[in-house]
Structure formats: structure tokens, C-alpha cells
Design an enzyme around this catalytic site. Sequence first.
Site, PDB file in Angstrom:
ATOM      1  N   TYR A  60      -1.940  -0.594  10.316  1.00 42.21           N
ATOM      2  CA  TYR A  60      -1.801  -1.097   8.798  1.00 42.21           C
ATOM      3  C   TYR A  60      -0.715  -0.569   8.229  1.00 42.21           C
ATOM      4  O   TYR A  60      -0.173  -1.574   7.407  1.00 42.21           O
ATOM      5  CB  TYR A  60      -3.223  -0.232   8.248  1.00 42.21           C
ATOM      6  CG  TYR A  60      -3.417  -0.814   6.796  1.00 42.21           C
ATOM      7  CD1 TYR A  60      -3.897  -1.944   6.174  1.00 42.21           C
ATOM      8  CD2 TYR A  60      -3.360   0.171   5.824  1.00 42.21           C
ATOM      9  CE1 TYR A  60      -4.114  -2.130   4.755  1.00 42.21           C
ATOM     10  CE2 TYR A  60      -3.525   0.179   4.351  1.00 42.21           C
ATOM     11  CZ  TYR A  60      -3.808  -1.375   4.039  1.00 42.21           C
ATOM     12  OH  TYR A  60      -4.262  -1.338   2.756  1.00 42.21           O
ATOM     13  N   SER A  69       0.913  -1.198  -0.032  1.00 43.35           N
ATOM     14  CA  SER A  69       0.007   0.045  -0.156  1.00 43.35           C
ATOM     15  C   SER A  69       0.830   1.243   0.014  1.00 43.35           C
ATOM     16  O   SER A  69       2.077   1.286   0.438  1.00 43.35           O
ATOM     17  CB  SER A  69      -0.869   0.058   1.204  1.00 43.35           C
ATOM     18  OG  SER A  69      -1.588   1.220   1.389  1.00 43.35           O
TER      19      SER A  69
HETATM   20  P1  NAD Z   1     -11.310  -5.891   0.240  1.00 46.85           P
HETATM   21  O1  NAD Z   1     -11.985  -5.820   1.797  1.00 46.85           O
HETATM   22  O2  NAD Z   1     -12.560  -5.953  -0.955  1.00 46.85           O
HETATM   23  O3  NAD Z   1     -10.590  -7.132   0.137  1.00 46.85           O
HETATM   24  C1  NAD Z   1      -9.791  -7.853   1.015  1.00 46.85           C
HETATM   25  C2  NAD Z   1     -10.052  -9.239   1.119  1.00 46.85           C
HETATM   26  O4  NAD Z   1      -9.389  -9.776   2.100  1.00 46.85           O
HETATM   27  C3  NAD Z   1     -11.562  -9.415   1.577  1.00 46.85           C
HETATM   28  O5  NAD Z   1     -12.088 -10.307   0.422  1.00 46.85           O
HETATM   29  C4  NAD Z   1     -11.645 -10.342   2.841  1.00 46.85           C
HETATM   30  O6  NAD Z   1     -12.498 -11.103   2.879  1.00 46.85           O
HETATM   31  C5  NAD Z   1      -9.939 -10.756   2.745  1.00 46.85           C
HETATM   32  N1  NAD Z   1      -9.442 -11.011   4.087  1.00 46.85           N
HETATM   33  C6  NAD Z   1      -9.720 -10.278   5.129  1.00 46.85           C
HETATM   34  N2  NAD Z   1      -8.826 -10.966   6.172  1.00 46.85           N
HETATM   35  C7  NAD Z   1      -8.484 -12.140   5.790  1.00 46.85           C
HETATM   36  C8  NAD Z   1      -7.990 -13.279   6.256  1.00 46.85           C
HETATM   37  N3  NAD Z   1      -7.627 -13.291   7.803  1.00 46.85           N
HETATM   38  N4  NAD Z   1      -7.818 -14.388   5.828  1.00 46.85           N
HETATM   39  C9  NAD Z   1      -8.176 -14.323   4.495  1.00 46.85           C
HETATM   40  N5  NAD Z   1      -8.764 -13.350   3.585  1.00 46.85           N
HETATM   41  C10 NAD Z   1      -8.934 -11.977   4.393  1.00 46.85           C
HETATM   42  O7  NAD Z   1     -10.407  -4.821  -0.052  1.00 46.85           O
HETATM   43  P2  NAD Z   1      -9.289  -4.460  -1.339  1.00 46.85           P
HETATM   44  O8  NAD Z   1      -9.239  -2.998  -1.527  1.00 46.85           O
HETATM   45  O9  NAD Z   1      -9.630  -5.102  -2.319  1.00 46.85           O
HETATM   46  O10 NAD Z   1      -7.847  -4.966  -0.674  1.00 46.85           O
HETATM   47  C11 NAD Z   1      -7.131  -5.742  -1.275  1.00 46.85           C
HETATM   48  C12 NAD Z   1      -5.804  -5.530  -0.929  1.00 46.85           C
HETATM   49  O11 NAD Z   1      -5.245  -4.219  -1.324  1.00 46.85           O
HETATM   50  C13 NAD Z   1      -5.607  -5.574   0.809  1.00 46.85           C
HETATM   51  O12 NAD Z   1      -4.255  -6.063   0.938  1.00 46.85           O
HETATM   52  C14 NAD Z   1      -5.467  -4.014   0.935  1.00 46.85           C
HETATM   53  O13 NAD Z   1      -4.677  -3.567   2.082  1.00 46.85           O
HETATM   54  C15 NAD Z   1      -4.638  -3.766  -0.507  1.00 46.85           C
HETATM   55  N6  NAD Z   1      -4.925  -2.137  -0.883  1.00 46.85           N
HETATM   56  C16 NAD Z   1      -6.142  -1.432  -0.942  1.00 46.85           C
HETATM   57  C17 NAD Z   1      -6.084  -0.337  -1.171  1.00 46.85           C
HETATM   58  C18 NAD Z   1      -7.540   0.375  -1.630  1.00 46.85           C
HETATM   59  O14 NAD Z   1      -7.597   1.637  -1.644  1.00 46.85           O
HETATM   60  N7  NAD Z   1      -8.754  -0.251  -1.632  1.00 46.85           N
HETATM   61  C19 NAD Z   1      -5.078   0.588  -1.295  1.00 46.85           C
HETATM   62  C20 NAD Z   1      -3.941   0.134  -0.736  1.00 46.85           C
HETATM   63  C21 NAD Z   1      -3.979  -1.327  -0.605  1.00 46.85           C
END
Ligand code: NAD
Length: 278
Positions: free
Chosen positions: A173, A160
Site C-alpha cells: 500500500y 496517503s
Molecule cells: P473505504 O474502504 O471506505 O473506501 C474505499 C472504496 O474503494 C470502497 O468503497 C471500495 O469499494 C472501493 N474500491 C476498492 N477496490 C476497488 C476497485 N478495484 N475498483 C473500484 N472501487 C474499489 O476507505 P476510505 O478510507 O474511505 O478510503 C478512500 C481512499 O482514502 C483510499 O484511496 C484510501 O487508500 C485513502 N486513505 C484512507 C485513509 C484512512 O485513514 N481511512 C488514510 C489515507 C488514505
Amino acid sequence: MYTDLKEKTALITGSGKETGIGYAIAKKLASNGCHVILSDLGTPAEDHNGMRMGTREEMERLASGLAEAHGVKTLAVDLDVTSTDSVAAMIERILSEFDRVDLLFNNAGAVFGAPSTVHDYDEAAWLKTVDVNLHGVYRVSKAVVPLMQEAGGAIVNIASKAGKSPPLWNPAYAVAKAGVIMLTKVMALDLATQGIRVNAVCPGLIMTDLQDTRIRVEAEIFGTTYDEAKERLAKTVPMERLGSPGEVADLAVYLASARSSYITGQAVNIGGGIMMEV
Ligand code: NAD
């Protein structure tokens, strides 16, 4: 088209929700003829601190949809990245259907206990946030690397922007994601001569459920509507918009493909210009 991805097998953690980055990666891989293993919590639809997590029903539906649309093999498997037993059970299930994993996308992520400063942070929420986002990447990578070692492969960690520049009120985080960036680099060194590349992507503001939670919290804090909070967030981005999961998937899949064959140990920004430092 990435012709080298055809007939490869990829595991994507946290990919059981249609709106998430993980599923966008799975969709892009499947459209290139890659077999995909979706993995997620598989929990009943219950409240996790206001965040929507992946359910088994949704993951099964997404996996069969990809198989039908692209003629690839798919598997939907329960996984909790905070549990070594769950990771081991997932590996057993994978090996009952596939003989190796070529590509791993460590995408599962979640935030607990934010918004908060460090000195007010609830300890259990801090530990859980670091466990999911950082130790989860260690646990899954440790279990999957042996399945890659014969044929080589690639690992892409979803880190991130928060792992590179400090966000307000989201410290656990941020610390975990900074750890993911260093884990990416040490693993890239470990595996450089074994035909396994390890890279990270650092998304900025991407419109998923995770971002939706943040927008709702900020609307409450600043006393604005949801749309005003979203607009305020978008204005912090030089391109003045949030990114889409598909845009992150494009970069992640590139880093897993042979087109990036000389790139390893990097943490690549994707954020509409919100980060310009390396
Ligand atoms: P999201 O919440 O849609 O996806 C995260 C997924 O991880 C979910 O499906 C959730 O069920 C799963 N998850 C959570 N805890 C878990 C566990 N203990 N074991 C297995 N699965 C688990 O959000 P997203 O935005 O699609 O996030 C995906 C990745 O991108 C994450 O690592 C997040 O930190 C990273 N990210 C997202 C953003 C953003 O702006 N959306 C920015 C930077 C990084």
C-alpha cells in the site's frame, strides 16, 4: 460555497459507501450544485479479506439521495479500477448521460495481504494492492483526461501519509501510494498548459471502514479491545483524534475548485499534525 462548482460534473471513484471518503467528497460537491457520478465495485455484500466494499444497492441509494437533496444530476456506475474493460464500460455509460467530466477524484483504494513484511508478503496480494491503488489511478485518469481536455478541469488523487513515510507492515500500500504521489506530479507537468490541474491529498488516520479494519487487526495483534486499539492509534496523532471523511473532503474539494487555481503537482497532508514534512 464554491460557486464555480455549480453545473460542473465530477466523477468520484470508490464512492459507493456512505462511510467512506469518496461519498463525503460527492456530498460536498453536490451541496455546491455539482453533478456527481458515483462509481464503485457494485459487488454483492461479500467478504473481501475482512474489508467492506461498495455494493450496487448502497451506491444507487446514495446517488438518488444526493439528487433529491441538492437538485443535481447523479449517476451510479459500476467500476473496477483494476480492469481496463470496466473503465471503458464506465466511460461509455457516463457519455450516455453527460458530455464531459470536469473533475476527477481518484479515491478507490484497498489493502490486501497486510499486515506483513516485504519478505513475507503474498505475491498475489502485493500485486492486487498495487493494481488497485496505483494502476487504478493511471487507468481511470487515462480514460477521463480526454473528456476534460476541451473545457479544462482538475484531478485530485487520494494518496496517503503512507506514501510519504513508511508504515509498519503495510508495504505494498505504501509503495503504491508513493507511486500515486509521483503520478500526480508527472500528470501535473503533462497537463499544466491544458487547463487541467492535478493534485493529491495525503490523509493520516481517518475513521472509515479501511481504518476500522486496521483497528480490528491491531486489537488482535496487541491483545487489546477495539476501543483500546483505537485510543492507542488516536494518541499517535498530535491532535489526539482520528480525522473524519468530511475533513478530507473539504481539502479535496478545495483542490478541485477555482480557489486553488494556481496550485498543481502538490501532495497536501491532512492528518491532525501527524505529518509535518512536505
Ligand atoms: P473505504 O474502504 O471506505 O473506501 C474505499 C472504496 O474503494 C470502497 O468503497 C471500495 O469499494 C472501493 N474500491 C476498492 N477496490 C476497488 C476497485 N478495484 N475498483 C473500484 N472501487 C474499489 O476507505 P476510505 O478510507 O474511505 O478510503 C478512500 C481512499 O482514502 C483510499 O484511496 C484510501 O487508500 C485513502 N486513505 C484512507 C485513509 C484512512 O485513514 N481511512 C488514510 C489515507 C488514505
